[in-house]
Design a protein around this motif. Structure first.
Motif, PDB file in Angstrom:
ATOM      1  N   ASP A 263       0.866  -1.331  -0.113  1.00 35.35           N
ATOM      2  CA  ASP A 263       0.014   0.104   0.117  1.00 35.35           C
ATOM      3  C   ASP A 263       0.915   1.265  -0.217  1.00 35.35           C
ATOM      4  N   ASP A 264       1.932   1.150  -0.274  1.00 37.68           N
ATOM      5  CA  ASP A 264       3.001   2.128  -0.334  1.00 37.68           C
ATOM      6  C   ASP A 264       3.413   2.917   1.010  1.00 37.68           C
ATOM      7  N   THR A 265       2.969   2.356   2.248  1.00 32.02           N
ATOM      8  CA  THR A 265       3.648   2.394   3.424  1.00 32.02           C
ATOM      9  C   THR A 265       5.065   2.166   3.458  1.00 32.02           C
ATOM     10  N   VAL A 266       5.630   2.831   4.151  1.00 33.47           N
ATOM     11  CA  VAL A 266       7.361   2.349   4.088  1.00 33.47           C
ATOM     12  C   VAL A 266       7.684   2.264   5.646  1.00 33.47           C
ATOM     13  N   THR A 267       8.391   0.983   5.957  1.00 34.79           N
ATOM     14  CA  THR A 267       8.912   0.837   7.341  1.00 34.79           C
ATOM     15  C   THR A 267      10.446   1.329   7.183  1.00 34.79           C
ATOM     16  N   TYR A 268      11.014   2.023   8.046  1.00 31.07           N
ATOM     17  CA  TYR A 268      12.350   1.994   8.174  1.00 31.07           C
ATOM     18  C   TYR A 268      12.931   1.530   9.291  1.00 31.07           C
ATOM     19  N   HIS A 269      14.040   0.718   8.717  1.00 26.06           N
ATOM     20  CA  HIS A 269      14.676  -0.411   9.869  1.00 26.06           C
ATOM     21  C   HIS A 269      15.923   0.342  10.096  1.00 26.06           C
ATOM     22  N   LYS A 270      16.328   0.616  11.396  1.00 25.28           N
ATOM     23  CA  LYS A 270      17.558   1.226  11.752  1.00 25.28           C
ATOM     24  C   LYS A 270      18.522   0.384  12.212  1.00 25.28           C
ATOM     25  N   LEU A 271      19.703   0.472  11.771  1.00 24.79           N
ATOM     26  CA  LEU A 271      20.781  -0.657  12.617  1.00 24.79           C
ATOM     27  C   LEU A 271      21.085   0.172  13.844  1.00 24.79           C
ATOM     28  N   THR A 272      21.617  -0.641  14.795  1.00 26.34           N
ATOM     29  CA  THR A 272      21.912  -0.176  16.013  1.00 26.34           C
ATOM     30  C   THR A 272      23.176  -0.565  16.652  1.00 26.34           C
ATOM     31  N   SER A 273      23.922  -1.532  15.825  1.00 32.99           N
ATOM     32  CA  SER A 273      25.230  -2.132  16.532  1.00 32.99           C
ATOM     33  C   SER A 273      26.259  -0.786  16.190  1.00 32.99           C
ATOM     34  N   PRO A 274      27.319  -0.836  16.848  1.00 33.07           N
ATOM     35  CA  PRO A 274      28.083   0.404  16.776  1.00 33.07           C
ATOM     36  C   PRO A 274      28.640   0.783  15.535  1.00 33.07           C
ATOM     37  N   LEU A 275      28.848  -0.256  14.607  1.00 33.20           N
ATOM     38  CA  LEU A 275      29.369   0.165  13.227  1.00 33.20           C
ATOM     39  C   LEU A 275      28.375   0.028  12.507  1.00 33.20           C
ATOM     40  N   GLY A 276      27.047  -0.176  12.872  1.00 32.96           N
ATOM     41  CA  GLY A 276      26.123  -0.312  11.766  1.00 32.96           C
ATOM     42  C   GLY A 276      25.321   1.136  11.816  1.00 32.96           C
ATOM     43  N   ILE A 277      25.205   1.606  13.019  1.00 29.31           N
ATOM     44  CA  ILE A 277      24.131   2.782  13.156  1.00 29.31           C
ATOM     45  C   ILE A 277      24.451   4.034  12.307  1.00 29.31           C
ATOM     46  N   ASN A 278      25.620   4.270  11.995  1.00 26.35           N
ATOM     47  CA  ASN A 278      25.598   5.386  11.034  1.00 26.35           C
ATOM     48  C   ASN A 278      26.268   5.049   9.616  1.00 26.35           C
ATOM     49  N   ALA A 279      26.245   3.514   9.286  1.00 24.91           N
ATOM     50  CA  ALA A 279      26.607   3.141   8.014  1.00 24.91           C
ATOM     51  C   ALA A 279      26.166   3.776   6.959  1.00 24.91           C
ATOM     52  N   ALA A 280      27.047   3.969   5.913  1.00 23.39           N
ATOM     53  CA  ALA A 280      26.769   4.509   4.642  1.00 23.39           C
ATOM     54  C   ALA A 280      26.080   3.576   3.879  1.00 23.39           C
ATOM     55  N   LEU A 281      24.867   3.108   3.763  1.00 23.83           N
ATOM     56  CA  LEU A 281      24.412   2.009   3.065  1.00 23.83           C
ATOM     57  C   LEU A 281      24.161   2.353   1.260  1.00 23.83           C
ATOM     58  N   LEU A 282      24.767   1.504   0.682  1.00 27.99           N
ATOM     59  CA  LEU A 282      24.832   1.916  -0.677  1.00 27.99           C
ATOM     60  C   LEU A 282      23.850   0.959  -1.406  1.00 27.99           C
ATOM     61  N   HIS A 283      24.216  -0.421  -1.100  1.00 27.73           N
ATOM     62  CA  HIS A 283      23.591  -1.580  -1.819  1.00 27.73           C
ATOM     63  C   HIS A 283      23.327  -2.758  -0.789  1.00 27.73           C
ATOM     64  N   LEU A 284      22.311  -3.418  -1.509  1.00 28.11           N
ATOM     65  CA  LEU A 284      22.043  -4.431  -0.721  1.00 28.11           C
ATOM     66  C   LEU A 284      21.404  -5.759  -1.722  1.00 28.11           C
ATOM     67  N   ALA A 285      21.328  -6.993  -0.861  1.00 32.13           N
ATOM     68  CA  ALA A 285      21.156  -8.316  -1.622  1.00 32.13           C
ATOM     69  C   ALA A 285      20.683  -9.104  -0.609  1.00 32.13           C
ATOM     70  N   PHE A 286      19.661  -9.943  -1.126  1.00 30.86           N
ATOM     71  CA  PHE A 286      19.099 -10.917  -0.031  1.00 30.86           C
ATOM     72  C   PHE A 286      19.990 -12.230  -0.086  1.00 30.86           C
ATOM     73  N   ASP A 287      20.033 -12.916   1.040  1.00 30.97           N
ATOM     74  CA  ASP A 287      20.763 -14.024   1.237  1.00 30.97           C
ATOM     75  C   ASP A 287      19.847 -15.199   0.232  1.00 30.97           C
ATOM     76  N   LEU A 288      20.571 -15.924  -0.403  1.00 36.40           N
ATOM     77  CA  LEU A 288      19.961 -16.885  -1.376  1.00 36.40           C
ATOM     78  C   LEU A 288      18.965 -17.790  -0.520  1.00 36.40           C
ATOM     79  N   ASP A 289      19.406 -17.980   0.479  1.00 36.69           N
ATOM     80  CA  ASP A 289      18.419 -19.032   1.361  1.00 36.69           C
ATOM     81  C   ASP A 289      17.762 -18.357   2.356  1.00 36.69           C
TER      82      ASP A 289
END
Ligand SMILES: *[C@@H]1O[C@H](CO)[C@@H](O)[C@H](O)[C@H]1NC(C)=O
Ligand SMILES: *[C@@H]1O[C@H](CO)[C@@H](O)[C@H](O)[C@H]1NC(C)=O
Length: 367
Positions: A263-289
Motif C-alpha cells: 500500500d506504499d507505506t514504508v517501514t524504516y529499519h535502523k541498524l543499532t550496532s556500533p558500526l551499523g548505526i551510521n553506516a553509509a548504506l549503498l547497496h543490498l542483496a538478499f541471502d540466496l536462502d
C-alpha cells in the motif's frame, strides 16, 4: 649431608609426583571464521558492477571509466583463476549496468551510459579469453539519455536514464513500443513490487522514490522523511515488498533500510550496532536462502563520505521480516575503496571496490 639446594629439588620432585592439577578436554566448538580474498583487477579509475553468469564459474565486472568488461573465472571461494578484459564500443562508451536475461538464458544485458545503448551479449563462457558476442543492440530513444540500470521483465526492459532523469520502459521484441517517464534527479535502480506489481525507482539526488503504474502510466512520488535519512540508492525486490538503502550525505551515513509495502507505506529499519548505526548504506542483496535465514546483506561505502567505513553487513530479521534480530559488520580489508555492489553466490559474497580495482570475496568456514 644435604645442602639447601638439594632439599629444595627433593621437595619439588615430591610435589610433582603428588600434583593434582587436573587437565581434561572441553568443548571446542567455534563460530564460523571469516575469510577475505582481495582479487586485484586490471587498474581502472572506476570499477562498478558485478554479476554472475548463471550455471557457470564466471562473473562479469563492469569498469565504467574505460568501458571495459572483465570476464573472470572464479573458484568456489571466489578467487579469480582466469581473466579476460574487453573494451565495449570504445573507451568513452561508459559500460555500467549488468543484468541477467531470463528470455535468453545465459545472456547478459548491459548499458553503455555515454553511448546511450542497451546491449544483449553472449558472454562466451568456454574460456575467459573468448571475446563476448553482441546478440542485440537497442538505442535509447530520444530524449532519453544515460542508461544506468537495466532489468528484463518478460518482453520489456526497464531502464533508469541517470543523465536525463527519466525512466525508460521498452519492449526488446518491438523497440518501437516504449514509454519514457519523467523522474526527479536522478533515478538509479528500479524494482518491481512482488505484491502490487508496480515499478519503483530511487532518485538519489532527491529524497524521494517514484512509483510507476505501467498500466495507466501514472507516476507518484513517495517522499522520504528527513528523520529517516536521504539519498536512496540500492533498491531491490524482496520478501513482502521493495527494499532499499539510504546512503546519507557527505558527512554522515544513515544506517537505514526501507521496506515499501503493497500500500506504499514504508517501514524504516535502523541498524543499532556500533558500526551499523551510521553506516553509509549503498547497496543490498538478499541471502540466496533468505526464506530460511531471513538474512539481508548490505554494503556500507565511502563513496560520498570519505569518513564512512567500507563494510559488508549481514542483518537477519524475524520470520515476518518486521524486526532486525542480528547485525554482523565485517570491515573490508581495503578502506576508502568506495565499495560499490554486493553479489551473493551459493558459496561466497562478492563486493566491488570502485576506486581500488578490486573484487573482494568474503566467505565463512566452519572447521
Ligand atoms: C566513441 O564512440 C562515439 C560514438 O558512439 C563517438 O562519438 C566518440 O567520439 C568515440 N570516442 C572515442 C574515444 O573513440
Ligand atoms: C510495435 O509497437 C508499435 C508501438 O506500440 C506498434 O504500433 C506496432 O504495431 C508494434 N509492432 C508489432 C509487430 O507488434
Amino acid at each position: 649431608m644435604l645442602n639447601k639446594r638439594s632439599v629444595l629439588l627433593l621437595l619439588l620432585a615430591v610435589q610433582s609426583v603428588f600434583a593434582e592439577v587436573p587437565i581434561k578436554p572441553v568443548p571446542s566448538e567455534r563460530l564460523s571464521s571469516h575469510n577475505f580474498i582481495e582479487n586485484q583487477l586490471p587498474i581502472a579509475e572506476q570499477t562498478h558492477e558485478v554479476i554472475n553468469v548463471p550455471d557457470t564459474s564466471f562473473v562479469l565486472i563492469s569498469q565504467m571509466s574505460n568501458s571495459v568488461l572483465l570476464k573472470a573465472q572464479v573458484d568456489t571461494h571466489g578467487a579469480i583463476q582466469q581473466l579476460g578484459a574487453f573494451e565495449m564500443e570504445n573507451s568513452t562508451a561508459a559500460l555500467h549496468g549488468l543484468a541477467h536475461s531470463q528470455r535468453y538464458p545465459g545472456k547478459i544485458w548491459l548499458t553503455l551510459q555515454k553511448a546511450n545503448k542497451l546491449v544483449l551479449i553472449d558472454p562466451k563462457t568456454d574460456s575467459a579469453q573468448t571475446t563476448p558476442e553482441v546478440v542485440q543492440e537497442i538505442m535509447v530513444p530520444t530524449p532519453g539519455n544515460g542508461p544506468h540500470y537495466v532489468g528484463e521483465y518478460g518482453d520489456e526492459l526497464w531502464v533508469t536514464l541517470q543523465d536525463s532523469s527519466e525512466v525508460l520502459r521498452i519492449s526488446h521484441v518491438n523497440t518501437s513500443d516504449y514509454t519514457i517517464y519523467t523522474a526527479q534527479p536522478r533515478p538509479i535502480f528500479i524494482a518491481q513490487h512482488p505484491l502490487n506489481n508496480m515499478f519503483y525507482t530511487g532518485q538519489d539526488n532527491s529524497a524521494s522514490i517514484m512509483k510507476i503504474d505501467p498500466t495507466t502510466g501514472v507516476t507518484t512520488q513517495i517522499a522520504i522523511p528527513a528523520d529517516a535519512g536521504k539519498t536512496p540508492v540500492g533498491m531491490i525486490t524482496g520478501p513482502n515488498g521493495i527494499w532499499f538503502t539510504l546512503l546519507g550525505d557527505e558527512t554522515s551515513g544513515t544506517g537505514t533500510i526501507g521496506h515499501i509495502h503493497a500500500d506504499d507505506t514504508v517501514t524504516y529499519h535502523k541498524l543499532t550496532s556500533p558500526l551499523g548505526i551510521n553506516a553509509a548504506l549503498l547497496h543490498l542483496a538478499f541471502d540466496l536462502d533468505h526464506a530460511n535465514t531471513h538474512a539481508l546483506w548490505l554494503l556500507s561505502s565511502s563513496i560520498i563520505n570519505t569518513n564512512a567505513l567500507d563494510t559488508i553487513i549481514r542483518v537477519s530479521f524475524d520470520e515476518q521480516w518486521q524486526t532486525i534480530k542480528n547485525e554482523d559488520v565485517m570491515a573490508m580489508p581495503t578502506q576508502q575503496c568506495k565499495a560499490h555492489r554486493v553479489l551473493i553466490t551459493p558459496s561466497n559474497v562478492f563486493a566491488t571496490e570502485l576506486t581500488s580495482s578490486k573484487l573482494l570475496s568474503f566467505y565463512t568456514t566452519n572447521l
